[in-house]
Design a protein around this motif. Structure first.
Motif, mmCIF file in Angstrom:
data_model
loop_
_atom_site.group_PDB
_atom_site.id
_atom_site.type_symbol
_atom_site.label_atom_id
_atom_site.label_comp_id
_atom_site.label_asym_id
_atom_site.label_seq_id
_atom_site.Cartn_x
_atom_site.Cartn_y
_atom_site.Cartn_z
ATOM 1 N N GLY A 16 28.042 -55.145 12.197
ATOM 2 C CA GLY A 16 28.844 -55.249 10.986
ATOM 3 C C GLY A 16 30.242 -55.738 11.271
ATOM 4 O O GLY A 16 30.694 -55.769 12.409
ATOM 5 N N ALA A 17 30.931 -56.125 10.194
ATOM 6 C CA ALA A 17 32.327 -56.533 10.313
ATOM 7 C C ALA A 17 33.181 -55.298 10.585
ATOM 8 O O ALA A 17 32.914 -54.220 10.066
ATOM 9 N N ALA A 35 29.584 -58.178 -2.733
ATOM 10 C CA ALA A 35 29.839 -59.394 -1.954
ATOM 11 C C ALA A 35 30.817 -60.309 -2.678
ATOM 12 O O ALA A 35 31.662 -60.948 -2.047
ATOM 13 N N ILE A 57 28.347 -65.298 1.121
ATOM 14 C CA ILE A 57 27.855 -64.295 2.057
ATOM 15 C C ILE A 57 26.347 -64.387 2.005
ATOM 16 O O ILE A 57 25.736 -64.213 0.951
ATOM 17 N N ILE A 66 23.348 -58.423 6.209
ATOM 18 C CA ILE A 66 24.189 -59.609 6.024
ATOM 19 C C ILE A 66 23.977 -60.473 7.257
ATOM 20 O O ILE A 66 24.123 -60.002 8.386
ATOM 21 N N TYR A 68 25.315 -63.987 7.600
ATOM 22 C CA TYR A 68 26.491 -64.804 7.899
ATOM 23 C C TYR A 68 27.442 -64.791 6.725
ATOM 24 O O TYR A 68 27.048 -64.573 5.585
ATOM 25 N N ALA A 69 28.694 -65.070 7.013
ATOM 26 C CA ALA A 69 29.660 -65.440 5.983
ATOM 27 C C ALA A 69 29.858 -66.945 6.151
ATOM 28 O O ALA A 69 29.863 -67.455 7.280
ATOM 29 N N TRP A 88 28.491 -62.248 10.816
ATOM 30 C CA TRP A 88 29.208 -61.176 10.132
ATOM 31 C C TRP A 88 29.974 -60.288 11.114
ATOM 32 O O TRP A 88 31.108 -59.884 10.855
ATOM 33 N N TYR A 142 22.305 -60.861 15.098
ATOM 34 C CA TYR A 142 22.219 -59.619 14.327
ATOM 35 C C TYR A 142 20.814 -59.046 14.307
ATOM 36 O O TYR A 142 20.634 -57.834 14.301
#
Length: 157
Positions: A16-17, A35, A57, A66, A68-69, A88, A142
């Protein structure tokens, strides 16, 4: 189980971020949020340069994660933008400044990152493409990190 403790900055799977800042929002953020709330957030690199903004997102629908952004950079009024899929876990959300930081990347590295344009998106479900993007950003894919956590949880039963 995911820990929603505000003192815990990273997700249980490590994908996670990160979250920094002292600002706590009224309502669901910053640990669980819509999002759309993050759409348009600016992105700054380790050398302090503003390199673009988050425009999408991307969700791994089957995996419930999630993926990718999407960072939009360059261009003018949406014309000529270069898009970049950012893992992410490479992002850090700054709740005080309402932006993201790429703490391990300089502006030059982002400018040279593999990108695409709005009319030619890569196959984001392709593991080879995804692995190369994660490698560029020095992150474990991920889906691998999550699998390791899930398999570890099963072994603990």
């Amino acid at each position: 189980m995911i820990n929603l403790d505000p003192n815990m900055q990273q997700s249980a799977s490590g994908t996670g971020a990160q979250i920094v800042g002292n600002t706590m929002a009224d309502g669901p953020g910053p640990f669980v949020m819509a999002a759309a709330t993050l759409d348009g957030n600016k992105v700054f690199t380790s050398d302090g340069e503003h390199v673009g903004k988050i425009t999408e997102i991307m969700l791994d629908v089957r995996g419930g994660r999630i993926a990718y952004a999407v960072l939009s950079s360059g261009g003018f009024l949406g014309m000529g933008d270069s898009l970049h899929a950012i893992p992410w876990g490479a992002l850090t959300l700054d709740t005080d400044e309402k932006c993201f930081h790429l703490l391990d990347m300089t502006a030059d590295r982002i400018k040279n990152a593999p990108g695409f344009d709005k009319d030619h998106w890569p196959s984001m479900a392709d593991p080879q493409w995804g692995s190369s993007v994660h490698e560029y950003y020095n992150r474990q894919p991920y889906w691998m990190a999550t699998r390791d956590v899930v398999e570890g949880d099963v072994r603990d039963l």
